[in-house]
Design a protein around this motif. Structure first.
Motif, PDB file in Angstrom:
ATOM      1  N   ALA A  57       0.866  -0.956   0.611  1.00 42.32           N
ATOM      2  CA  ALA A  57       0.103  -0.181  -0.589  1.00 42.32           C
ATOM      3  C   ALA A  57       0.558   0.984   0.528  1.00 42.32           C
ATOM      4  O   ALA A  57      -0.046   2.459  -0.469  1.00 42.32           O
ATOM      5  CB  ALA A  57      -0.879   0.075   1.381  1.00 42.32           C
ATOM      6  N   ALA A  58       2.132   1.298   0.592  1.00 37.93           N
ATOM      7  CA  ALA A  58       3.052   2.073   0.917  1.00 37.93           C
ATOM      8  C   ALA A  58       3.420   2.654  -0.889  1.00 37.93           C
ATOM      9  O   ALA A  58       3.541   3.837  -0.993  1.00 37.93           O
ATOM     10  CB  ALA A  58       3.540   2.156   1.785  1.00 37.93           C
ATOM     11  N   ILE A  59       3.898   1.280  -1.070  1.00 38.45           N
ATOM     12  CA  ILE A  59       4.671   1.486  -2.290  1.00 38.45           C
ATOM     13  C   ILE A  59       3.604   2.167  -3.140  1.00 38.45           C
ATOM     14  O   ILE A  59       3.771   3.127  -4.097  1.00 38.45           O
ATOM     15  CB  ILE A  59       5.293   0.324  -2.778  1.00 38.45           C
ATOM     16  CG1 ILE A  59       6.166   0.055  -1.847  1.00 38.45           C
ATOM     17  CG2 ILE A  59       5.449   0.319  -4.248  1.00 38.45           C
ATOM     18  CD1 ILE A  59       6.498  -1.718  -2.532  1.00 38.45           C
ATOM     19  N   LYS A  60       2.511   1.748  -3.413  1.00 37.81           N
ATOM     20  CA  LYS A  60       1.512   2.766  -4.269  1.00 37.81           C
ATOM     21  C   LYS A  60       1.344   3.575  -4.034  1.00 37.81           C
ATOM     22  O   LYS A  60       1.197   4.057  -5.446  1.00 37.81           O
ATOM     23  CB  LYS A  60       0.120   1.238  -3.915  1.00 37.81           C
ATOM     24  CG  LYS A  60      -1.022   1.793  -4.925  1.00 37.81           C
ATOM     25  CD  LYS A  60      -2.081   1.031  -5.556  1.00 37.81           C
ATOM     26  CE  LYS A  60      -3.083   1.657  -5.894  1.00 37.81           C
ATOM     27  NZ  LYS A  60      -4.563   0.238  -5.858  1.00 37.81           N
TER      28      LYS A  60
ATOM     29  N   TYR B 162      25.635  14.530  -9.092  1.00 40.70           N
ATOM     30  CA  TYR B 162      25.599  13.060  -9.007  1.00 40.70           C
ATOM     31  C   TYR B 162      26.044  12.987 -10.836  1.00 40.70           C
ATOM     32  O   TYR B 162      26.658  11.382 -10.666  1.00 40.70           O
ATOM     33  CB  TYR B 162      25.114  12.741  -7.901  1.00 40.70           C
ATOM     34  CG  TYR B 162      24.542  12.840  -7.054  1.00 40.70           C
ATOM     35  CD1 TYR B 162      25.488  13.181  -6.073  1.00 40.70           C
ATOM     36  CD2 TYR B 162      23.173  13.400  -7.431  1.00 40.70           C
ATOM     37  CE1 TYR B 162      25.253  13.502  -5.028  1.00 40.70           C
ATOM     38  CE2 TYR B 162      23.128  13.782  -5.816  1.00 40.70           C
ATOM     39  CZ  TYR B 162      23.455  14.018  -4.422  1.00 40.70           C
ATOM     40  OH  TYR B 162      22.753  14.462  -3.673  1.00 40.70           O
ATOM     41  N   ASN B 163      25.965  13.274 -11.094  1.00 38.15           N
ATOM     42  CA  ASN B 163      26.934  13.249 -12.983  1.00 38.15           C
ATOM     43  C   ASN B 163      25.919  11.955 -13.531  1.00 38.15           C
ATOM     44  O   ASN B 163      26.377  11.358 -14.520  1.00 38.15           O
ATOM     45  CB  ASN B 163      28.166  13.174 -13.082  1.00 38.15           C
ATOM     46  CG  ASN B 163      28.353  13.575 -13.994  1.00 38.15           C
ATOM     47  OD1 ASN B 163      28.598  14.148 -15.298  1.00 38.15           O
ATOM     48  ND2 ASN B 163      29.955  12.627 -14.871  1.00 38.15           N
ATOM     49  N   LYS B 164      24.967  11.757 -12.984  1.00 37.22           N
ATOM     50  CA  LYS B 164      23.968  10.998 -13.521  1.00 37.22           C
ATOM     51  C   LYS B 164      22.989  11.522 -13.874  1.00 37.22           C
ATOM     52  O   LYS B 164      21.792  12.345 -12.750  1.00 37.22           O
ATOM     53  CB  LYS B 164      23.612   9.350 -12.666  1.00 37.22           C
ATOM     54  CG  LYS B 164      23.293   9.738 -11.139  1.00 37.22           C
ATOM     55  CD  LYS B 164      23.609   8.746 -10.424  1.00 37.22           C
ATOM     56  CE  LYS B 164      23.009   8.754  -8.814  1.00 37.22           C
ATOM     57  NZ  LYS B 164      22.980   8.138  -8.744  1.00 37.22           N
ATOM     58  N   PHE B 165      21.491  10.784 -14.641  1.00 39.01           N
ATOM     59  CA  PHE B 165      20.047  11.002 -14.548  1.00 39.01           C
ATOM     60  C   PHE B 165      18.804   9.713 -13.971  1.00 39.01           C
ATOM     61  O   PHE B 165      19.279   9.071 -14.884  1.00 39.01           O
ATOM     62  CB  PHE B 165      19.539  11.865 -16.450  1.00 39.01           C
ATOM     63  CG  PHE B 165      18.304  11.944 -16.069  1.00 39.01           C
ATOM     64  CD1 PHE B 165      17.552  12.661 -15.763  1.00 39.01           C
ATOM     65  CD2 PHE B 165      17.778  10.634 -16.772  1.00 39.01           C
ATOM     66  CE1 PHE B 165      16.632  12.214 -16.297  1.00 39.01           C
ATOM     67  CE2 PHE B 165      16.195  10.511 -17.509  1.00 39.01           C
ATOM     68  CZ  PHE B 165      15.648  11.788 -16.597  1.00 39.01           C
ATOM     69  N   GLU B 166      18.397  10.268 -12.802  1.00 40.60           N
ATOM     70  CA  GLU B 166      17.752   9.340 -13.088  1.00 40.60           C
ATOM     71  C   GLU B 166      15.724   9.558 -12.800  1.00 40.60           C
ATOM     72  O   GLU B 166      15.416  10.787 -12.855  1.00 40.60           O
ATOM     73  CB  GLU B 166      17.632   8.491 -11.565  1.00 40.60           C
ATOM     74  CG  GLU B 166      18.867   7.130 -11.651  1.00 40.60           C
ATOM     75  CD  GLU B 166      18.570   6.745 -10.400  1.00 40.60           C
ATOM     76  OE1 GLU B 166      18.278   7.004  -9.405  1.00 40.60           O
ATOM     77  OE2 GLU B 166      19.905   5.898  -9.936  1.00 40.60           O
ATOM     78  N   GLY B 167      15.140   8.722 -13.793  1.00 37.72           N
ATOM     79  CA  GLY B 167      13.926   9.115 -14.391  1.00 37.72           C
ATOM     80  C   GLY B 167      13.058   8.549 -13.405  1.00 37.72           C
ATOM     81  O   GLY B 167      12.942   8.043 -11.990  1.00 37.72           O
ATOM     82  N   MET B 168      11.577   9.029 -13.710  1.00 41.30           N
ATOM     83  CA  MET B 168      11.020   8.313 -12.788  1.00 41.30           C
ATOM     84  C   MET B 168      10.457   7.030 -13.206  1.00 41.30           C
ATOM     85  O   MET B 168      10.417   6.178 -11.659  1.00 41.30           O
ATOM     86  CB  MET B 168       9.073   8.367 -13.120  1.00 41.30           C
ATOM     87  CG  MET B 168       8.155   8.474 -12.677  1.00 41.30           C
ATOM     88  SD  MET B 168       6.589   9.147 -12.801  1.00 41.30           S
ATOM     89  CE  MET B 168       6.792   8.398 -14.316  1.00 41.30           C
TER      90      MET B 168
ATOM     91  N   HIS C  38      14.894   1.780  -7.606  1.00 43.02           N
ATOM     92  CA  HIS C  38      14.818   1.446  -6.015  1.00 43.02           C
ATOM     93  C   HIS C  38      13.586   1.178  -4.757  1.00 43.02           C
ATOM     94  O   HIS C  38      13.911   0.519  -4.390  1.00 43.02           O
ATOM     95  CB  HIS C  38      15.531   2.613  -6.212  1.00 43.02           C
ATOM     96  CG  HIS C  38      16.126   3.129  -6.786  1.00 43.02           C
ATOM     97  ND1 HIS C  38      17.424   2.008  -7.128  1.00 43.02           N
ATOM     98  CD2 HIS C  38      17.530   4.329  -7.403  1.00 43.02           C
ATOM     99  CE1 HIS C  38      18.683   3.050  -8.305  1.00 43.02           C
ATOM    100  NE2 HIS C  38      17.904   3.678  -8.423  1.00 43.02           N
ATOM    101  N   ILE C  39      12.480   2.056  -5.276  1.00 40.38           N
ATOM    102  CA  ILE C  39      11.777   1.723  -3.892  1.00 40.38           C
ATOM    103  C   ILE C  39      11.086   0.186  -3.907  1.00 40.38           C
ATOM    104  O   ILE C  39      10.914  -0.512  -2.934  1.00 40.38           O
ATOM    105  CB  ILE C  39      10.346   2.367  -4.314  1.00 40.38           C
ATOM    106  CG1 ILE C  39      10.707   4.305  -3.704  1.00 40.38           C
ATOM    107  CG2 ILE C  39       9.367   2.129  -3.852  1.00 40.38           C
ATOM    108  CD1 ILE C  39       9.714   4.874  -4.793  1.00 40.38           C
ATOM    109  N   GLU C  40      11.218  -0.491  -5.124  1.00 41.05           N
ATOM    110  CA  GLU C  40       9.956  -1.984  -5.348  1.00 41.05           C
ATOM    111  C   GLU C  40      11.283  -3.224  -4.665  1.00 41.05           C
ATOM    112  O   GLU C  40      10.703  -4.131  -4.695  1.00 41.05           O
ATOM    113  CB  GLU C  40       9.898  -2.189  -7.034  1.00 41.05           C
ATOM    114  CG  GLU C  40       8.836  -1.422  -6.875  1.00 41.05           C
ATOM    115  CD  GLU C  40       8.569  -1.222  -8.791  1.00 41.05           C
ATOM    116  OE1 GLU C  40       9.316  -1.926 -10.173  1.00 41.05           O
ATOM    117  OE2 GLU C  40       7.151  -1.678  -9.274  1.00 41.05           O
TER     118      GLU C  40
END
Length: 411
Positions: free
Chosen positions: A341-344, A371-377, A383-385
Motif C-alpha cells: 500500500a505504501a509503495i502504491k 552526481y553526474n547522472k540522470f534518474e527518471g521516474m 529502487h522503491i520496489e
C-alpha cells in the motif's frame, strides 16, 4: 515510457543535459555548484546576495533590459539559492530558446554587480531577512540545522545577516563569483521539445569565449562523523504557539539506505493526509494544525526532520505521540500488505509530482550537477520496489533511535 536524457561535456568543463518535453513550453537554465556551504568566514549570505544582484546589470544590459528580455515574449526569468547550489532559469515557449539561453549566460558570466544597485538591493535583502526572522515556522529550520551540523557552513542561514548584506560591495561579489562561477562547476539544463544537436550548437556558441579557470577550489566537507548538538534545546521567543523540530543528520548520497529513509519519511509525515503523524497528532488528537516530516538531501549527508506547531501546553503530549510512531516503525516491521500500500501511494505521488515540469527540470539539473547522472521516474520506482520490511526496520532502528536525535523548541 522511460525518460531519455542526452548529455554532453564541452572542453571548458561545462556539462549539458537535455530531456525532451511533451509540450510547447520549455525550461532551461544554469545550475552552479555554489551555495551557502561554499561561503568563507565573513561571506555568510554572499551566495544569496549574488543571486539577487545578477539581475541588476551586465556588461551589455541594464537591469531593465534583463527584466524585460523574457517578459516581452511571455516567458519568465527566475533564480534561487540553497545550501549547495545557485540556479538561474527561465520558462518560455520553445521557439524562444536561444533568447533565453543567451540571457542566462550573460547574467551568469557577465554580471557587473554595480555598487549603486547594491546600495538599493541590500536594503531589499535586509528586509527579506527581517521578515524571515519574524516567521518562526521557517526560521526554526535553519536554527535546527545549525544544531545538527554544529556550526559548519552547511548549517548556516542561506540569507545571512542584515549586517553582512549591508557591507557587501561590488568587489566582494566579483571575488565570490570569480572563485565559484566556473564552467567546470556548472550544468546547463534544458527540458523541452528541441533538437539536441541544435541545443548543443547554441550553447557551444554562447560559451566559445569562456575558458576554464585553471584553479582548483576546496570542497567543503563534513567530518566523517558529524558532531551534532544532541538533546532538547528551548529558545524563548514569546510566540503564540510552540514550534518544534525533531531529527538528525542522516545518509549521504552514496549510501543505499537513503531510499529506505525517503520511504519511511513518506509514511511518517509525507504529503498524504493519511500519514501516520497527521493521523496521530491532528486527526485523532486535534493537537496540531500542521505536522510534516522532511528529508533534505545534500551531497555528503542529509537532514531528516519532523516539524509541528502546537499550543505550548501540548508540546510534551505531541512529543510522546511522535515518539510512539517512531517506536512502532523501529519495533514492528511493515506487513506485506502495508508495504504494498505504501509503495502504491508513493509511486502515485511521484507520478503527480513529475507532472510539474518546472520542478522536474530543476530536479534533473540538481542530480546531474552533483552526481553526474540522470534518474527518471522509472528508475526511482525500481529502487522503491526493492525495499523490504527488514531493510526498512533496520533503517528505522538506526535513524529513529532517540539517543541520536536533536529536538529544538521555539516558544
Amino acid at each position: 515510457m522511460k525518460e531519455q536524457a542526452k548529455t554532453y561535456q564541452y572542453d571548458n568543463g561545462l556539462r549539458l543535459i537535455h530531456v525532451t518535453s511533451p509540450t510547447e513550453v520549455a525550461y532551461c537554465g544554469i545550475s552552479i555548484d555554489a551555495g551557502t556551504r561554499d561561503e568563507e568566514s565573513g561571506e555568510e549570505g554572499m551566495a544569496h546576495f549574488c543571486e539577487h544582484l545578477m539581475f541588476k546589470g551586465t556588461h551589455k544590459r541594464k537591469a531593465w533590459h534583463i527584466i524585460n528580455r523574457m517578459e516581452a515574449v511571455g516567458g519568465d526569468l527566475n533564480a534561487y539559492t540553497n545550501k549547495e547550489e545557485t540556479v538561474v532559469y527561465s520558462a518560455f515557449m520553445r521557439e524562444h530558446f536561444e533568447r533565453a539561453a543567451e540571457l542566462i549566460f550573460d547574467i551568469v558570466f557577465n554580471s557587473t554587480f554595480p555598487q549603486h544597485e547594491i546600495d538599493k538591493e541590500s536594503e531589499v535583502i535586509a528586509d527579506e531577512i527581517e521578515c524571515y526572522n519574524d516567521s518562526p515556522a521557517e526560521l526554526i529550520f535553519d536554527h535546527f540545522e545549525n544544531l545538527i551540523y554544529n556550526g559548519r557552513t552547511l548549517g548556516h542561514d542561506i540569507l545571512g545577516t542584515a549586517d553582512n548584506v549591508r557591507r557587501f560591495t561590488t568587489e566582494d561579489a566579483l571575488r565570490f563569483t570569480s572563485r565559484l562561477y566556473r564552467p567546470d562547476k556548472m550544468v546547463f539544463f534544458l527540458f523541452g521539445a528541441l533538437d539536441f544537436d541544435k541545443v548543443k550548437r547554441v550553447v557551444g556558441r554562447l560559451i566559445s569565449n569562456i575558458v576554464p579557470s585553471g584553479r582548483d577550489i576546496a570542497i567543503p566537507q563534513l567530518a566523517e562523523t558529524p558532531s551534532p548538538i544532541l538533546g532538547t534545546h528551548i529558545e524563548e521567543r514569546g510566540t503564540h504557539q510552540a514550534h518544534v523540530m525533531v531529527g538528525r543528520a542522516a545518509y549521504g548520497s552514496k549510501d543505499k539506505k537513503r531510499i529506505a529513509l525517503y520511504f519511511l519519511n513518506n509514511i511518517l509525515g509525507g504529503p498524504g493526509m493519511n500519514s501516520r503523524l497527521n493521523i496521530a497528532l491532528r486527526e485523532h488528537s486535534g493537537l496540531v494544525y500542521t505536522v510534516e516530516s522532511s528529508l533534505t538531501n545534500y551531497t555528503d549527508t542529509s537532514t531528516w526532520a519532523i516539524y509541528f506547531g502546537c499550543d505550548t501546553d501540548d508540546v510534551n503530549r505531541c512529543l510522546k505521540l511522535l515518539r510512539r510512531e517512531l517506536d512502532r516503525l523501529m519495533q514492528c516491521p511493515l506487513s506485506e500488505r502495508e508495504l504494498k500500500a505504501a509503495i502504491k501511494q508513493i509511486k502515485g505521488q511521484i507520478g503527480v509530482a513529475c507532472d510539474n515540469f518546472e520542478n522536474y527540470a530543476l530536479d534533473t539539473a540538481k542530480s546531474f550537477l552533483h552526481y553526474n547522472k540522470f534518474e527518471g521516474m522509472e528508475d526511482t520506482f525500481q529502487h522503491i520496489e526493492q525495499l523490504t520490511p527488514a531493510i526498512l526496520q533496520e533503517v528505522a532502528q538506526e535513524i529513529f533511535d532517540p539517543k541520536g536525535l536533536t529536538t529544538l523548541i521555539f516558544r
